[in-house]
Design a protein around this motif. Structure first.
Motif, PDB file in Angstrom:
ATOM      1  N   ASN A  47      44.007 100.790  68.787  1.00  0.00           N
ATOM      2  CA  ASN A  47      43.464 101.523  69.796  1.00  0.00           C
ATOM      3  C   ASN A  47      42.972 102.830  69.335  1.00  0.00           C
ATOM      4  N   GLY A  48      43.867 103.359  68.547  1.00  0.00           N
ATOM      5  CA  GLY A  48      43.441 105.020  68.152  1.00  0.00           C
ATOM      6  C   GLY A  48      42.135 104.855  66.980  1.00  0.00           C
ATOM      7  N   GLU A  49      42.044 103.637  66.226  1.00  0.00           N
ATOM      8  CA  GLU A  49      40.989 103.468  65.420  1.00  0.00           C
ATOM      9  C   GLU A  49      39.736 103.371  66.221  1.00  0.00           C
ATOM     10  N   ARG A  50      39.931 102.751  67.463  1.00  0.00           N
ATOM     11  CA  ARG A  50      38.579 102.558  68.391  1.00  0.00           C
ATOM     12  C   ARG A  50      38.249 103.779  68.773  1.00  0.00           C
TER      13      ARG A  50
ATOM     14  N   SER B 242      34.024 110.117  64.953  1.00  0.00           N
ATOM     15  CA  SER B 242      33.067 109.779  63.812  1.00  0.00           C
ATOM     16  C   SER B 242      31.825 110.452  63.716  1.00  0.00           C
ATOM     17  N   ALA B 243      31.052 110.796  64.637  1.00  0.00           N
ATOM     18  CA  ALA B 243      29.696 111.415  64.495  1.00  0.00           C
ATOM     19  C   ALA B 243      29.846 112.717  63.709  1.00  0.00           C
ATOM     20  N   CYS B 244      31.231 113.342  63.847  1.00  0.00           N
ATOM     21  CA  CYS B 244      30.967 114.499  63.150  1.00  0.00           C
ATOM     22  C   CYS B 244      32.164 114.627  62.140  1.00  0.00           C
ATOM     23  N   HIS B 245      33.147 113.922  62.117  1.00  0.00           N
ATOM     24  CA  HIS B 245      34.380 113.896  61.248  1.00  0.00           C
ATOM     25  C   HIS B 245      34.617 112.535  60.395  1.00  0.00           C
ATOM     26  N   SER B 246      34.857 112.788  59.166  1.00  0.00           N
ATOM     27  CA  SER B 246      34.827 111.839  58.218  1.00  0.00           C
ATOM     28  C   SER B 246      36.521 111.634  58.137  1.00  0.00           C
ATOM     29  N   ILE B 247      36.779 110.145  57.820  1.00  0.00           N
ATOM     30  CA  ILE B 247      38.191 109.810  57.481  1.00  0.00           C
ATOM     31  C   ILE B 247      38.203 109.210  56.150  1.00  0.00           C
ATOM     32  N   GLU B 248      37.107 108.560  55.547  1.00  0.00           N
ATOM     33  CA  GLU B 248      37.171 108.050  54.524  1.00  0.00           C
ATOM     34  C   GLU B 248      36.969 108.630  53.175  1.00  0.00           C
ATOM     35  N   ASN B 249      36.321 110.012  53.180  1.00  0.00           N
ATOM     36  CA  ASN B 249      36.259 110.606  52.015  1.00  0.00           C
ATOM     37  C   ASN B 249      36.219 112.106  52.448  1.00  0.00           C
ATOM     38  N   PRO B 250      36.622 112.890  51.411  1.00  0.00           N
ATOM     39  CA  PRO B 250      37.047 114.255  51.968  1.00  0.00           C
ATOM     40  C   PRO B 250      35.772 115.106  51.808  1.00  0.00           C
ATOM     41  N   ARG B 251      34.633 114.900  52.615  1.00  0.00           N
ATOM     42  CA  ARG B 251      33.275 115.607  52.691  1.00  0.00           C
ATOM     43  C   ARG B 251      33.391 115.967  54.184  1.00  0.00           C
TER      44      ARG B 251
ATOM     45  N   MET C  79      41.126 113.672  56.949  1.00  0.00           N
ATOM     46  CA  MET C  79      42.122 113.055  56.064  1.00  0.00           C
ATOM     47  C   MET C  79      43.352 113.881  55.896  1.00  0.00           C
ATOM     48  N   GLY C  80      44.559 113.368  56.470  1.00  0.00           N
ATOM     49  CA  GLY C  80      45.689 113.990  56.337  1.00  0.00           C
ATOM     50  C   GLY C  80      45.799 115.169  57.126  1.00  0.00           C
ATOM     51  N   VAL C  81      45.133 115.068  58.399  1.00  0.00           N
ATOM     52  CA  VAL C  81      45.049 116.202  59.329  1.00  0.00           C
ATOM     53  C   VAL C  81      46.433 116.399  59.928  1.00  0.00           C
ATOM     54  N   VAL C  82      47.287 115.289  60.328  1.00  0.00           N
ATOM     55  CA  VAL C  82      48.322 115.578  60.888  1.00  0.00           C
ATOM     56  C   VAL C  82      49.341 116.354  59.790  1.00  0.00           C
ATOM     57  N   GLY C  83      49.754 117.572  60.340  1.00  0.00           N
ATOM     58  CA  GLY C  83      50.719 118.302  59.281  1.00  0.00           C
ATOM     59  C   GLY C  83      49.840 119.311  58.731  1.00  0.00           C
TER      60      GLY C  83
ATOM     61  N   LEU D 288      45.371 108.677  63.329  1.00  0.00           N
ATOM     62  CA  LEU D 288      45.426 109.761  62.244  1.00  0.00           C
ATOM     63  C   LEU D 288      46.473 110.130  61.315  1.00  0.00           C
ATOM     64  N   LYS D 289      47.483 109.465  61.732  1.00  0.00           N
ATOM     65  CA  LYS D 289      48.873 109.420  60.887  1.00  0.00           C
ATOM     66  C   LYS D 289      48.700 108.687  59.875  1.00  0.00           C
ATOM     67  N   THR D 290      47.815 107.660  60.077  1.00  0.00           N
ATOM     68  CA  THR D 290      47.756 106.735  58.961  1.00  0.00           C
ATOM     69  C   THR D 290      46.572 107.171  57.637  1.00  0.00           C
ATOM     70  N   VAL D 291      45.841 108.059  58.058  1.00  0.00           N
ATOM     71  CA  VAL D 291      44.924 108.482  57.327  1.00  0.00           C
ATOM     72  C   VAL D 291      45.477 109.340  56.457  1.00  0.00           C
TER      73      VAL D 291
END
Length: 126
Positions: free
Chosen positions: A25-28, A34-43, A51-55, A119-122
């Motif tokens: 559900n979190g992925e959905r 996703s229009a503003c934030h990437s999770i697949e690459n560090p750009r 990527m790695g935002v938690v913590g 986000l914890k899985t990214v």
């Protein structure tokens, strides 16, 4: 009295399981981000990658120009703990007054918990 105690423990059990969130559900839910934030690459896009935002310390992605408010929050020791993310995702401008994030927040506690679980899985960039 026993019914009340049993109901209380049942609710506590449900609420702690609920706080873990549902990754699928979190992925959905991330589609709203996703229009503003990437999770697949560090750009960066309109916002920093997540990527790695938690913590991670607030305002710490090197190639993103944060608002002064977010830079100050990070310099003051704020990190993206689950609790801080939960508060920010429910009302960004309330959690960090002056943030440049143009998002009104998520209204559902379950959606916030699910998004944090996802986000914890990214993983952080290598």
């Amino acid at each position: 009295m026993r019914i009340w105690i049993s109901a209380t423990f049942l609710l506590l059990g449900v609420s702690s399981a609920f706080a873990d969130g549902d990754v699928a559900n979190g992925e959905r839910a991330f589609s709203k981000c996703s229009a503003c934030h990437s999770i697949e690459n560090p750009r960066t896009r309109m916002g920093p990658h997540l990527m790695g935002v938690v913590g991670r310390p607030a305002g710490s992605v090197a190639d993103y120009k944060y608002s002064q408010a977010m830079t100050d929050a990070g310099a003051g020791g704020m990190a993206w703990t689950e609790d801080n993310l939960r508060e920010f995702l429910s009302s960004p401008k309330k959690k960090v007054p002056g943030t440049s994030m143009r998002f009104f927040g998520l209204w559902s506690e379950s959606e916030i918990n699910d998004l944090i679980a996802y986000l914890k899985t990214v993983q952080a960039p290598q």
